[in-house]
Design a protein around this motif. Structure first.
Motif, PDB file in Angstrom:
ATOM      1  N   ASN A   1      -8.580   4.807   6.748  1.00 15.04           N
ATOM      2  CA  ASN A   1      -9.455   3.853   7.434  1.00 15.04           C
ATOM      3  C   ASN A   1      -8.922   3.654   8.851  1.00 15.04           C
ATOM      4  OD1 ASN A   1     -11.044   3.281   5.037  1.00 15.04           O
ATOM      5  ND2 ASN A   1      -9.274   2.141   4.296  1.00 15.04           N
TER       6      ASN A   1
ATOM      7  N   VAL B   1     -14.583   0.146  11.999  1.00 19.11           N
ATOM      8  CA  VAL B   1     -13.587   0.971  11.317  1.00 19.11           C
ATOM      9  C   VAL B   1     -14.312   2.161  10.698  1.00 19.11           C
ATOM     10  CG1 VAL B   1     -11.911   1.048   9.438  1.00 19.11           C
ATOM     11  CG2 VAL B   1     -12.121  -1.026  10.833  1.00 19.11           C
TER      12      VAL B   1
ATOM     13  N   GLY C   1      -4.452   1.841  11.451  1.00 23.23           N
ATOM     14  CA  GLY C   1      -5.368   1.592  10.344  1.00 23.23           C
ATOM     15  C   GLY C   1      -4.616   1.582   9.031  1.00 23.23           C
TER      16      GLY C   1
END
Length: 293
Positions: A60, A69, A281
């Motif tokens: 992600n 995202v 992420g």
């Protein structure tokens, strides 16, 4: 009730300051001195357990609250044994950093399936190459870290204004717990949470009785009991740890190890000697050896 709680908070803070202790020698001990941070005696055994694991991950890219995202799906790789040459792998923060004795040493990663995402141009692959991994575990730590490093030759983004996976070396870190250590910590956390709730209820109950009582001596007794319960609650809070995962947050990667299924993706600017890390992420493992987790 609000003024009572404010007064209670002030008294609790003063009591906490009075009981605070600091191990000065430990606080100022240079952590870079050889031998100050010893290696776990189980590091070699744990490394053997992790070796040959095959993970499928969703990456992600981007951070919540900082724009869209975008996911990179179906990235599958295997943790192999053996380092290969330095030209064939990326540098790792343990093996190539200031404390190499804490590392299992570098090992190769074999990419089975490149991750991919959907953009306006259709399906796009993400060629993460020169993969290597290591396990880091200090002797005095309840958990260690599996660190996987890759190299990306070009920036990857889904749209012009979205999150970017930048070119360069990319790292994915997953916490790893010993099975017995995690079970012990989960039991301790459950007990501490119950005690915390008990003292929290006691504070509310004693303050309620304080407000309802007209007798000054009994009123003082209830307030004293509320202060003591609040101190007890804060003492218990010191043992509550947010980093202890739940059973559903981990998976087995060997007879003695539990791997946290959600890790962080980050990049390094400069050397491993204190320069800045950039959080990019999160990574979520969806299967281990083809078995959903």
């Amino acid at each position: 009730m609000t003024s009572n709680k404010q007064l209670l908070t002030t008294i609790t803070l003063l009591l906490s300051i009075g009981s605070c202790q600091l191990n000065v020698a430990q606080a100022f001990l240079p952590s870079w001195l050889p031998g100050v941070v010893p290696t776990s005696p189980d590091l070699n055994r744990y490394t053997t357990e992790v070796t040959s694991s095959t993970f499928e991950c969703r990456l992600n890219i981007g951070l919540p609250g900082q724009g869209a995202v975008f996911p990179i799906n179906d990235f599958q790789f295997r943790l192999c044994k053996g380092a290969g040459t330095d030209e064939e792998r990326v540098a790792l923060p343990g093996a190539d950093g200031p404390r190499p004795h804490l590392s299992s040493g570098p090992h190769r990663i074999s990419t089975i399936t490149e991750g991919s995402f959907i953009s306006m141009e259709g399906a796009q692959s993400v060629p993460l190459g020169r993969g290597s991994w290591e396990l880091i575990w200090r002797a005095d730590s309840l958990c260690g870290f599996l660190i996987c490093g890759f190299n990306l030759e070009r920036d990857v983004r889904r749209n012009a204004h979205g999150a970017v996976l930048p070119r360069g070396n990319i790292y994915i870190t997953f916490p790893v717990w010993s099975k017995n250590g995690l079970e012990d910590q989960q039991a301790i956390q459950k007990n501490m949470q119950q005690k915390y709730k008990q003292f929290e209820n006691e504070v509310e109950d004693q303050l309620k009785k304080y407000n309802q009582e007209n007798n000054l001596l009994k009123k003082a007794m209830h307030f004293r009991n509320a202060v003591q319960a609040d101190v007890d609650k804060d003492n218990v809070k010191a043992y509550l740890r947010e980093d202890v995962p739940r059973k559903e947050d981990v998976m087995e990667v060997g007879p003695c190890l539990q791997l946290v299924k959600t890790g962080t993706i980050w990049a390094k600017t400069g050397s491993f000697n204190g320069d800045r890390n950039t959080l990019l992420g999160s990574a979520v493992i969806s299967s281990n050896g083809g078995v959903p987790v």
